[in-house]
Enzyme design. Structure first.
Site, PDB file in Angstrom:
ATOM      1  N   GLU A 365       0.799  -1.239   0.000  1.00 14.81           N
ATOM      2  CA  GLU A 365       0.000   0.000   0.000  1.00 14.81           C
ATOM      3  C   GLU A 365       0.824   1.278   0.000  1.00 14.81           C
ATOM      4  O   GLU A 365       0.358   2.318   0.472  1.00 14.81           O
ATOM      5  CB  GLU A 365      -0.978   0.013   1.179  1.00 14.81           C
ATOM      6  CG  GLU A 365      -2.066  -1.045   1.054  1.00 14.81           C
ATOM      7  CD  GLU A 365      -3.168  -0.903   2.075  1.00 14.81           C
ATOM      8  OE1 GLU A 365      -2.909  -0.321   3.139  1.00 14.81           O
ATOM      9  OE2 GLU A 365      -4.286  -1.379   1.815  1.00 14.81           O
ATOM     10  N   GLU A 436      -6.856  -7.697  -0.840  1.00 15.60           N
ATOM     11  CA  GLU A 436      -7.449  -7.505   0.498  1.00 15.60           C
ATOM     12  C   GLU A 436      -8.870  -6.985   0.341  1.00 15.60           C
ATOM     13  O   GLU A 436      -9.164  -6.251  -0.619  1.00 15.60           O
ATOM     14  CB  GLU A 436      -6.668  -6.473   1.323  1.00 15.60           C
ATOM     15  CG  GLU A 436      -5.312  -6.932   1.788  1.00 15.60           C
ATOM     16  CD  GLU A 436      -4.644  -5.888   2.698  1.00 15.60           C
ATOM     17  OE1 GLU A 436      -5.359  -5.216   3.464  1.00 15.60           O
ATOM     18  OE2 GLU A 436      -3.413  -5.769   2.617  1.00 15.60           O
TER      19      GLU A 436
HETATM   20  C1  GAL Z   1      -4.989  -2.721   4.771  1.00 14.55           C
HETATM   21  C2  GAL Z   1      -3.556  -3.095   5.108  1.00 14.55           C
HETATM   22  C3  GAL Z   1      -3.488  -4.277   6.051  1.00 14.55           C
HETATM   23  C4  GAL Z   1      -4.449  -4.096   7.171  1.00 14.55           C
HETATM   24  C5  GAL Z   1      -5.808  -3.955   6.588  1.00 14.55           C
HETATM   25  C6  GAL Z   1      -6.892  -3.910   7.610  1.00 14.55           C
HETATM   26  O1  GAL Z   1      -5.070  -1.426   4.289  1.00 14.55           O
HETATM   27  O2  GAL Z   1      -2.861  -3.412   3.951  1.00 14.55           O
HETATM   28  O3  GAL Z   1      -2.200  -4.427   6.541  1.00 14.55           O
HETATM   29  O4  GAL Z   1      -4.096  -2.982   7.910  1.00 14.55           O
HETATM   30  O5  GAL Z   1      -5.854  -2.752   5.838  1.00 14.55           O
HETATM   31  O6  GAL Z   1      -8.121  -4.069   6.984  1.00 14.55           O
END
Ligand code: GAL
Length: 775
Positions: A365, A436
């Site tokens: 990210e 994710e």
């Molecule tokens: C994302 C991040 C993860 C975690 C996640 C929580 O943005 O890449 O490491 O923090 O959010 O939902």
């Protein structure tokens, strides 16, 4: 020769200059993997494990051999260390998530040797992943194994083996000290312990091979012999023959289209942080494959233990692994130099795992950084022309330098679409994967109320479903397998991100069944409701869903057949196994009461709706229709309420029981019973039958649950427990603890060979005794 150095280290959680000459006489004896300070489950300071500690290990070398090199290999420590051998400073090393090789040839001697490691576990802003805020917690300690390697002066330093489906074999190797004299390299290829080829070149055509894939993860072994005047250096390396490809039409393994469905994983465990030996690492891979039925894991946000990846190789689980980091790119050259080294080392260390299908070369990210990421992609492709690169971002239309646009898609908020249309995320049609979703959008604890836990499960179902709408999406990897310890500015204010479909102990939340129910391997059925009216607002039953892979479900209430239900293909039209919405708890009981069949059906519909959504959930126009029926049948409001209490609201009635019976091909395959007034007891389930310590200690997980006679978990049980051991075992973590949402687990480690007993006691329930053998 390899000498494991994991048992019996001296340890003190501090450092003083005088330790260089003599280690303090008051110290602890510890084994590796080790966390520098046992973590509380939650609520600790960021500084908790960020300090300098000292480790001492004595080891014997019976006779120094001048033809050999002596190498200390540290598989992983957090984060940087000064290494001293026999009073000499050997060097300063940064590990984090990487193996460190320390050549100590010039420092060791015949007889007893003293190794001293001064370990700095602070979050040094000059080292990735540190420097910015980040949502995980790397605890300190020498948390992966240590060994001494004694090898001829010319030896194989690294080997990268590519096996393709066609039987083509390509080898890229580095020989240490290759200018020190003449040497020869020879290879022997084994399949299931049978030698099938030998050759000397760095490439070969093996002909017909059994490719590595998800259902038959076929592994081959390459024995490498480097012969020189200094002796023979022999090593074995497992790998597989397989082709991976991401295209605009999705992901292909050995030419076969596979829809990727997976979860992210943090290597964090309660109390011991990262310090979990081999079988614990392997268990996580097994849970992903068998208990969550996913086919890919993303190792977020750093390379995992080799044991985890080797298990993925053995069981057929794909992995996407990446370098350490979280949103932040250090501004200094030194930070970026370490980042570059991390890219190279990740590829070097984990190259031979057939499970690894993509290299994550971008800091998770982070924003675009042309120079850095152009370099990383070029370097990764040079080192490995056969695997694609990915780079996880949350930005739309960010600079695309990788082979796959790997995107964190958090668009789903419980309503509306599950995923973005990939065409709206990146302007061109390129290979695309979602890395994710969910996670922080809806933190959930096992002991949250029913509504909350159902919503988490449905959110996962919706994303899984909606992603299948777009053939361009190679797959989805959800956030996240398990809850994990995090820094204070993240999580629920308790240093825990409750984002998992499993809790920190790898116990299932209901969302786990959104994944498991997609398997065709075994019948699965989880009713996403305790059917406890008193748990809900207005004492309604609430919406009842079932996660299952059966063809249909029949419901029996108090032994009487109610109705048959089919998967909800209306709302989940792309999923192979949509959840079931149980929309009728009345059945035909209502017919012949007052109304004609047609009107009875309408009243039934209204009552089921009220029971699921509450009276306010019934649209106004439906009330008008009910009013007209009241006029038609000359009944009063009170009569309607009588019907409501007769058919719907069983609140306070004694002894309701429900049976959900699942059918596949018209045969009953699974059944779940839920009844009021259940009898609860504690149960234990061990992750493996015996502990088998080897290079280091072994660990099993003993799941402890409060369940009723039907196997249903008492989700609101947070009762106090005490663990005691006798014999050759010990508990990792506290001996006093609680159930968390009706379940927890105790990690038991081997101490000495022989029999051991774990006893768990509490008030009001019978104690548990678990016999453990250490072999
Ligand atoms: C994302 C991040 C993860 C975690 C996640 C929580 O943005 O890449 O490491 O923090 O959010 O939902």
């Amino acid at each position: 020769m390899i000498v494991p150095l994991n048992y019996g280290w001296k340890y003190v959680p501090e450092y003083k200059k005088e330790f260089l000459s003599s280690f303090p006489s008051v110290h602890e004896i510890v084994d590796i993997p080790h966390i520098n300070r046992i973590l509380p489950f939650s609520y600790f300071e960021d500084k908790y494990t960020q300090f300098t500690s000292s480790y001492e290990k004595e080891f014997e070398i019976p006779q120094i051999d001048g033809q050999k090199r002596y190498l200390l290999v540290f598989e992983g420590f957090s984060t940087q260390a000064d290494i001293h051998v026999n009073g000499f400073f050997v060097g300063h090393y940064i590990s984090g998530y990487y193996e460190i090789q320390v050549d100590v040839t010039d420092f060791v001697k015949t007889g007893n040797n003293r190794l001293l490691v001064i370990l700095d576990s602070s979050f040094d802003k000059n080292i990735p992943p540190f420097g910015g805020q980040f949502d995980y917690y790397p605890p300190g300690g020498i948390y992966r194994e240590v060994r001494l390697e004694i090898r001829p002066r010319i030896f194989l330093n690294n080997i990268r083996i590519t096996g393709l489906m066609t039987g083509k074999l390509v080898i890229d190797k580095t020989i240490h000290n290759q200018d020190a004299g003449k040497y020869e390299v020879s290879y022997e290829l084994y399949y299931h312990d049978k030698i099938i080829a030998f050759f000397n070149e760095d490439h070969a055509e093996i002909g017909k091979v059994n490719p590595w894939d998800l259902d038959s993860p076929e592994l081959y072994k390459l024995n490498v012999k480097v012969t020189s005047a200094y002796g023979e250096d022999v090593s074995s390396h497992f790998f597989g023959f397989r082709d991976v490809k991401f295209t605009k039409e999705g992901f292909f393994l050995n030419g076969k289209h596979i829809v990727l469905r997976g979860l992210n994983r943090h290597q964090a465990y309660p109390y011991v942080g990262y310090a979990m030996p081999k079988s614990g690492q392997e268990l996580d891979a097994d849970i992903l494959k068998n208990e969550l039925a996913v086919n890919i894991v993303r190792s977020s946000h750093y390379p995992p233990s080799r044991h985890f990846l080797s298990r993925c190789d053995e069981i057929g689980l794909l992995a996407f692994i990446e370098i350490p980091g979280w949103q932040h790119i250090g501004p200094d050259d030194s930070w970026q130099a370490l980042y570059r080294q991390n890219v190279r080392n990740m590829i070097k260390e984990h190259f031979n795992h057939p499970s690894v299908i993509m290299w994550g070369v971008r800091i998770n990210e982070s924003h675009d950084n042309h120079d850095l990421y152009a370099w990383a992609n070029t370097e990764a492709r040079l080192m490995d022309p056969y695997r694609p690169t990915g780079g996880v971002r949350y930005l739309k239309n960010s600079e695309f330098l990788e082979d796959v646009y790997t995107y964190n898609d958090f668009v789903h908020d419980g309503t509306g679409k599950g995923v973005e249309n990939p065409d709206k995320v990146y302007k061109k049609k390129v290979p695309y994967m979602i890395t994710e979703y969910n996670g922080h959008m809806y933190p959930t604890k096992s002991y949250d109320d029913t509504d909350h836990r159902i919503s988490q499960a449905l959110r996962h179902f919706r994303v899984l479903n909606d992603s299948l709408k777009y053939p361009r999406i190679s797959g989805v990897i959800g956030w996240v397998m398990n809850d994990y310890n995090t820094a204070s500015s993240f999580g629920s204010g308790d240093h825990v991100c409750h984002h998992g479909v499993l809790d920190s102990f790898r116990q299932k939340k209901w969302a786990a069944y959104s994944y498991l129910s997609q398997t065709d391997g075994k019948p699965v059925m989880q009713v996403l409701s305790p059917l406890a009216l008193g748990d809900n607002r207005e004492a309604i039953r609430g919406d009842v869903y079932v996660a299952s892979n059966v063809d249909y479900i029949e419901l029996y209430m108090n032994g009487k057949y109610i109705n048959r239900y089919y998967p909800d293909r209306k709302h989940y039209k792309y999923l192979k196994h949509p959840p079931f919405y149980i929309d009728d708890f009345i059945g035909d009981k209502i017919y012949g009461d007052i109304f004609s069949k047609r009107d009875a059906d309408y009243i039934k519909h209204i009552m089921n709706l009220g029971a699921g959504k509450g009276l306010k959930g019934i649209p106004f126009y439906k009330y008008i229709k009910v009013g007209l029926l009241m006029l038609k049948y000359r009944i009063r409001y009170k009569d309607l309420m009588d019907l409501w209490f007769k058919y719907v609201n069983h609140w306070g009635n004694e002894g309701n029981s429900y049976s959900f019976v699942g059918f596949i091909d018209n045969a009953e395959v699974i059944r779940r019973n839920i009844s009021d007034n259940a009898a609860y007891s504690l149960k234990a389930e061990t992750s493996k039958p015996v502990l088998t310590p080897g290079d280091t200690y072994d660990v099993m997980s003993v799941s402890v649950r409060l369940t009723d006679q039907n196997g249903n978990i008492g989700y609101y049980a947070n009762i106090a427990l005490k663990a005691e051991t006798a014999g050759g075992i010990e508990v990792l973590g506290p001996s006093l603890f609680t159930l968390q949402g009706g379940q927890t687990c105790v990690y038991v480690r081997s101490k000495n060979k022989g029999k051991g007993t774990l006893t768990i006691t509490t008030e009001n329930y019978d104690p548990l005794t678990v016999s453990v053998e250490v072999r």
